[in-house]
Design an enzyme around this catalytic site. Structure first.
Site, PDB file in Angstrom:
ATOM      1  N   ASP A   1       0.164   6.248  19.090  1.00  0.00           N
ATOM      2  CA  ASP A   1       0.022   4.957  18.425  1.00  0.00           C
ATOM      3  C   ASP A   1      -1.304   4.920  17.659  1.00  0.00           C
ATOM      4  OD1 ASP A   1      -0.350   1.467  19.408  1.00  0.00           O
ATOM      5  OD2 ASP A   1       0.648   2.345  17.669  1.00  0.00           O
ATOM      6  N   ASN A   2      -1.388   4.060  16.643  1.00  0.00           N
ATOM      7  CA  ASN A   2      -2.649   3.746  15.959  1.00  0.00           C
ATOM      8  C   ASN A   2      -3.278   4.891  15.181  1.00  0.00           C
ATOM      9  OD1 ASN A   2      -3.075   2.276  19.051  1.00  0.00           O
ATOM     10  ND2 ASN A   2      -2.741   1.034  17.231  1.00  0.00           N
TER      11      ASN A   2
ATOM     12  N   ASP B   1      -1.761   5.929  23.808  1.00  0.00           N
ATOM     13  CA  ASP B   1      -2.124   4.592  23.326  1.00  0.00           C
ATOM     14  C   ASP B   1      -3.378   4.105  24.038  1.00  0.00           C
ATOM     15  OD1 ASP B   1      -0.523   1.309  23.193  1.00  0.00           O
ATOM     16  OD2 ASP B   1      -1.935   2.306  21.823  1.00  0.00           O
TER      17      ASP B   1
ATOM     18  N   GLU C   1       0.418  -3.974  15.070  1.00  0.00           N
ATOM     19  CA  GLU C   1       1.181  -4.988  15.802  1.00  0.00           C
ATOM     20  C   GLU C   1       0.828  -6.406  15.360  1.00  0.00           C
ATOM     21  OE1 GLU C   1      -0.410  -2.428  17.216  1.00  0.00           O
ATOM     22  OE2 GLU C   1      -1.820  -3.050  18.725  1.00  0.00           O
TER      23      GLU C   1
ATOM     24  N   LYS D   1      -9.007   5.845  21.547  1.00  0.00           N
ATOM     25  CA  LYS D   1      -8.591   6.703  20.424  1.00  0.00           C
ATOM     26  C   LYS D   1      -9.346   8.024  20.396  1.00  0.00           C
ATOM     27  CE  LYS D   1      -6.162   3.262  20.117  1.00  0.00           C
ATOM     28  NZ  LYS D   1      -4.941   3.314  20.972  1.00  0.00           N
TER      29      LYS D   1
HETATM   30  O1  LIG Z   1      -8.228   0.198  21.132  1.00  0.00           O
HETATM   31  C1  LIG Z   1      -7.020   0.175  21.260  1.00  0.00           C
HETATM   32  N1  LIG Z   1      -6.419   0.653  22.333  1.00  0.00           N
HETATM   33  C2  LIG Z   1      -7.221   1.178  23.402  1.00  0.00           C
HETATM   34  C3  LIG Z   1      -6.443   1.002  24.639  1.00  0.00           C
HETATM   35  C4  LIG Z   1      -6.963   1.257  25.800  1.00  0.00           C
HETATM   36  C5  LIG Z   1      -6.162   1.057  27.012  1.00  0.00           C
HETATM   37  O2  LIG Z   1      -6.236   2.221  27.799  1.00  0.00           O
HETATM   38  C6  LIG Z   1      -7.255   2.039  28.765  1.00  0.00           C
HETATM   39  S1  LIG Z   1      -8.413   3.257  28.548  1.00  0.00           S
HETATM   40  C7  LIG Z   1      -7.877   4.631  29.386  1.00  0.00           C
HETATM   41  C8  LIG Z   1      -6.640   4.742  29.992  1.00  0.00           C
HETATM   42  C9  LIG Z   1      -6.343   5.933  30.633  1.00  0.00           C
HETATM   43  N2  LIG Z   1      -7.213   6.952  30.671  1.00  0.00           N
HETATM   44  C10 LIG Z   1      -8.414   6.823  30.071  1.00  0.00           C
HETATM   45  C11 LIG Z   1      -8.769   5.682  29.426  1.00  0.00           C
HETATM   46  C12 LIG Z   1      -7.861   0.685  28.564  1.00  0.00           C
HETATM   47  O3  LIG Z   1      -8.208   0.102  29.781  1.00  0.00           O
HETATM   48  C13 LIG Z   1      -6.756  -0.042  27.853  1.00  0.00           C
HETATM   49  O4  LIG Z   1      -5.792  -0.548  28.750  1.00  0.00           O
HETATM   50  C14 LIG Z   1      -6.162  -0.445  20.223  1.00  0.00           C
HETATM   51  C15 LIG Z   1      -6.799  -1.215  19.267  1.00  0.00           C
HETATM   52  C16 LIG Z   1      -6.043  -1.826  18.278  1.00  0.00           C
HETATM   53  N3  LIG Z   1      -6.733  -2.611  17.293  1.00  0.00           N
HETATM   54  O5  LIG Z   1      -6.081  -3.147  16.357  1.00  0.00           O
HETATM   55  O6  LIG Z   1      -7.963  -2.729  17.389  1.00  0.00           O
HETATM   56  C17 LIG Z   1      -4.658  -1.697  18.221  1.00  0.00           C
HETATM   57  C18 LIG Z   1      -4.021  -0.918  19.189  1.00  0.00           C
HETATM   58  O7  LIG Z   1      -2.660  -0.749  19.173  1.00  0.00           O
HETATM   59  C19 LIG Z   1      -4.761  -0.281  20.183  1.00  0.00           C
HETATM   60  O8  LIG Z   1      -4.085   0.497  21.082  1.00  0.00           O
HETATM   61 MG   LIG Z   2      -2.097   0.888  20.425  1.00  0.00          MG
END
Ligand SMILES: O=C(NC/C=C/[C@H]1O[C@@H](Sc2ccncc2)[C@H](O)[C@@H]1O)c1cc([N+](=O)[O-])cc(O)c1O
Ligand SMILES: [Mg+2]
Length: 215
Positions: free
Chosen positions: A169-170, A141, A199, A144
């Site tokens: 997810d996603n 998650d 969500e 992406k």
């Molecule tokens: O972009 C999305 N998720 C990216 C999540 C990223 C998470 O993981 C780390 S990156 C990391 C962590 C560990 N290792 C490397 C990088 C970031 O600091 C954040 O906490 C997302 C976007 C949408 N949306 O609707 O736009 C909906 C969702 O459910 C999503 O998950």
């Molecule tokens: Mg997500």
């Protein structure tokens, strides 16, 4: 701006949830994100699918990529039996600090190992540093575009073995096309799509569950 969204999510937990009660933490975050401010937690609808997969796998060792505020960490950890744990990787120190407090409020800190850093840097050290043989369940998650490279890295590091379940997810929104193509076409995975919604919205999204079949 005054506070960050993760800080406002933590405040909602501290105001509305009961210390030591993971379900109240989940409910508080979902209520806040549905009625106050959207945030990228897996949410209640996809969260129920996550719960069912965790219950089905009954994992001893879970890897979560992307902690954010710790919502899915709490969902997973609350279902784990004594002795089982979830290692969760978070890149952003501000998010990690909030997630630690959310996890602590839920009373699940003994089942969670939150690691600050990038998945690509930490995955090669998992065996040595955490004594992990292989993961029973991986919840993807995070960024992406990292789903596919990190899956390949987990394979190369021997952290995915026969029976390991990947839950992503996603896969529709925002979408992870290269990852989907890989797990759906690989002879080494048995993949299935759980249709749901992004969500707190009516947009389509879903989770992809892929079971590693061995080499
Ligand atoms: O972009 C999305 N998720 C990216 C999540 C990223 C998470 O993981 C780390 S990156 C990391 C962590 C560990 N290792 C490397 C990088 C970031 O600091 C954040 O906490 C997302 C976007 C949408 N949306 O609707 O736009 C909906 C969702 O459910 C999503 O998950
Ligand atoms: Mg997500």
């Amino acid at each position: 701006t005054r506070t960050s969204r993760p800080q406002r999510i933590l405040k909602a937990v501290q105001r509305k949830a009961t210390v030591g009660d993971p379900q109240s933490v989940i409910t508080a975050i979902d209520h806040f994100c549905r009625h106050r401010e959207w945030a990228m937690n897996v949410g209640d609808e996809k969260g129920s699918i996550l719960d069912s997969v965790v219950n089905e796998v009954s994992p001893v060792t879970v890897l979560e990529l992307g902690t954010y505020c710790g919502y899915s960490t709490v969902r997973i950890a609350r279902l784990l039996p004594p002795g089982a744990c979830v290692i969760t990787l978070e890149f952003n120190p501000d998010y990690a600090a909030i997630a630690r407090q959310v996890i602590k409020w839920s009373g699940l800190e003994d089942k969670v190992q939150l690691v600050e850093g990038a998945s690509g840097d930490w995955i090669p050290w998992m065996k040595e540093h955490f004594g992990v043989q292989a993961f029973d369940l991986v919840f993807l998650d995070h960024w992406k575009e990292r789903y596919l490279p990190d899956t390949k890295l987990l394979e190369e590091c021997g952290l995915i073995q026969k029976g390991t379940v990947l839950l992503a997810d996603n896969v529709i929104c925002p979408g992870t096309p290269d990852y989907l193509e890989y797990v759906r076409n690989s002879p080494h995975y048995n993949s299935q799509y759980y249709r749901s919604h992004l969500e707190y919205t009516k947009a389509e999204d879903g989770l992809e569950k892929s079971v590693f079949l061995g080499y």
